[in-house]
Design a protein around this motif. Structure first.
Motif, PDB file in Angstrom:
ATOM      1  N   UNK A 293      41.210  44.579  46.140  1.00 56.57           N
ATOM      2  CA  UNK A 293      40.030  45.337  44.944  1.00 56.57           C
ATOM      3  C   UNK A 293      39.044  44.899  44.546  1.00 56.57           C
ATOM      4  N   UNK A 294      38.958  43.307  44.514  1.00 56.55           N
ATOM      5  CA  UNK A 294      37.691  42.072  43.726  1.00 56.55           C
ATOM      6  C   UNK A 294      36.669  42.184  44.888  1.00 56.55           C
ATOM      7  N   UNK A 295      37.551  41.905  45.956  1.00 58.99           N
ATOM      8  CA  UNK A 295      36.313  41.411  46.966  1.00 58.99           C
ATOM      9  C   UNK A 295      35.585  42.354  47.619  1.00 58.99           C
ATOM     10  N   UNK A 296      36.042  44.265  47.609  1.00 54.97           N
ATOM     11  CA  UNK A 296      35.263  45.285  47.337  1.00 54.97           C
ATOM     12  C   UNK A 296      34.527  44.581  46.958  1.00 54.97           C
ATOM     13  N   UNK A 297      34.018  44.836  45.581  1.00 54.58           N
ATOM     14  CA  UNK A 297      33.038  45.265  44.181  1.00 54.58           C
ATOM     15  C   UNK A 297      32.471  44.085  44.530  1.00 54.58           C
ATOM     16  N   UNK A 298      32.994  42.732  45.404  1.00 56.99           N
ATOM     17  CA  UNK A 298      31.882  41.502  45.028  1.00 56.99           C
ATOM     18  C   UNK A 298      32.321  40.569  44.261  1.00 56.99           C
ATOM     19  N   UNK A 299      33.807  40.541  43.799  1.00 57.06           N
ATOM     20  CA  UNK A 299      34.341  39.388  43.088  1.00 57.06           C
ATOM     21  C   UNK A 299      35.074  38.621  44.115  1.00 57.06           C
ATOM     22  N   UNK A 300      36.402  38.267  43.309  1.00 55.08           N
ATOM     23  CA  UNK A 300      37.180  37.295  44.176  1.00 55.08           C
ATOM     24  C   UNK A 300      38.029  36.696  43.092  1.00 55.08           C
ATOM     25  N   UNK A 301      38.911  35.824  43.570  1.00 54.01           N
ATOM     26  CA  UNK A 301      40.185  35.438  43.147  1.00 54.01           C
ATOM     27  C   UNK A 301      41.101  35.398  44.509  1.00 54.01           C
ATOM     28  N   UNK A 302      42.932  35.902  43.901  1.00 50.65           N
ATOM     29  CA  UNK A 302      43.624  35.401  44.522  1.00 50.65           C
ATOM     30  C   UNK A 302      44.281  36.501  44.428  1.00 50.65           C
ATOM     31  N   UNK A 303      45.194  36.272  44.995  1.00 44.87           N
ATOM     32  CA  UNK A 303      46.141  37.636  45.448  1.00 44.87           C
ATOM     33  C   UNK A 303      46.366  38.252  44.189  1.00 44.87           C
TER      34      UNK A 303
END
Length: 333
Positions: A293-303
């Motif tokens: 979800x984060x990656x879809x909106x240009x974010x990132x992090x862990x599972x």
């Protein structure tokens, strides 16, 4: 001390980073924007270690050191990018998952004679000339501690405090599922180095600043449960932030009050930024993951713990994130 065997490639990269650090006379260190305990603790531990080795070291951050972490040894020496690029022999990005997370520090990183990345994010793009990355490590502090072991210097009390802060915060005080036997083996070494555990554990996990408590009181009435009470959300407007006399750093931990509700599997905390955009923190429990979800909106992090910033008003952003988390629920069925 590692509880897993390093691959030949990882061992080779670790040796290369160690050689680069030992050869450099001047080193410029970097934390990621919106700094947490892992990036600051790991970077300050490395700064302390390199200074003990007689090197000229500076630590840069695009942002402020959160008040709750200003007790860290060396925190007062953290610098902001000021436009005057320092031509260091080596630049090291600590716990920085991608070049964009350097913020305004990126030109300083790129201008160094050599670059290295020390990190534990599995999504790391490997943007350094050297990349020491272990996506299975529970914190960058673990990767840093392994590097310290190869330097063969006795661990100092100051380094122990910094590494403890980094390790404890990124494992949720040793309760996240990423916590492993190596985490506790490292803690044993930190205790032997003189870590005052009771003092620093209280500072990190018990003491609450007044603005945080005010924000909690303002955020809880916004609680929204969706997807059959499996998704929980909290939000704060900029006006509420100002009314509480709070800074962005005071919002850390608010999302936990959503994910810790009984029956909730995914949670978000959304807050309005000065420029009208919305910053969102995401949390989840296995088998639900939020990194996608984060990656879809240009974010990132862990599972299970990610973040993102969207160019949307607070209410719209909250609705969009709720829909995305609802889809995660459906996909997991």
């Amino acid at each position: 001390m590692s509880n897993r065997a390093m691959t030949e490639m990882e061992r080779d990269e670790e040796n290369k980073v160690l050689s680069a650090v030992q050869a450099a006379g001047s080193v410029l260190l970097f934390c990621h924007i919106s700094p947490d305990g892992d990036t600051l603790g790991s970077a300050l531990a490395l700064k302390c270690r390199l200074e003990r080795m007689g090197k000229a070291v500076r630590l840069m951050l695009d942002g402020e050191v959160p008040q709750k972490l200003d007790f860290l040894p060396g925190a007062g020496s953290v610098e902001k990018p000021d436009g005057r690029v320092w031509a260091a022999d080596l630049a090291v990005a600590v716990d920085v998952s991608c070049r964009e997370r350097l913020g305004a520090c990126e030109p300083f990183f790129a201008a160094a004679g050599g670059t290295a990345v020390v990190d534990h994010h599995g999504t790391n793009t490997g943007f350094g000339g050297l990349n020491l990355i272990d996506g299975a490590a529970p914190a960058t502090a673990v990767v840093m501690f392994r590097l310290f072991e190869k330097m063969r210097l006795v661990l100092s009390r100051e380094e122990a405090v910094c590494l403890y802060t980094a390790l404890a915060t990124d494992t949720g005080n040793f309760v996240y599922d990423s916590t492993n036997a190596e985490s506790f083996a490292i803690m044993s070494a930190l205790m032997e180095a003189g870590l005052p555990l009771a003092d620093y554990s209280r500072r990190l996990f018990r003491v609450k600043e007044l603005p945080f408590v005010r924000l909690l009181g303002l955020a809880l009435p916004s609680l929204c449960l969706t997807s059959g009470n499996r998704v929980a959300g909290l939000r704060l407007s900029r006006a509420q932030m100002k009314a509480a006399g709070a800074t962005d750093g005071h919002t850390e931990g608010l999302v936990d009050y959503a994910i810790d509700l009984e029956g909730v599997k995914l949670a978000y905390f959304a807050r309005e930024m000065e420029d009208g955009r919305t910053k969102v923190s995401l949390r989840s429990l296995e088998p639900y993951h939020v990194d996608g979800v984060a990656a879809r909106f240009g974010g990132g992090g862990h599972r299970l713990a990610s973040g993102l910033t969207v160019n949307m008003p607070l209410e719209e952003a909250s609705r969009v994130i709720e829909e995305a988390l609802a889809q995660v629920c459906e996909d997991a069925l």
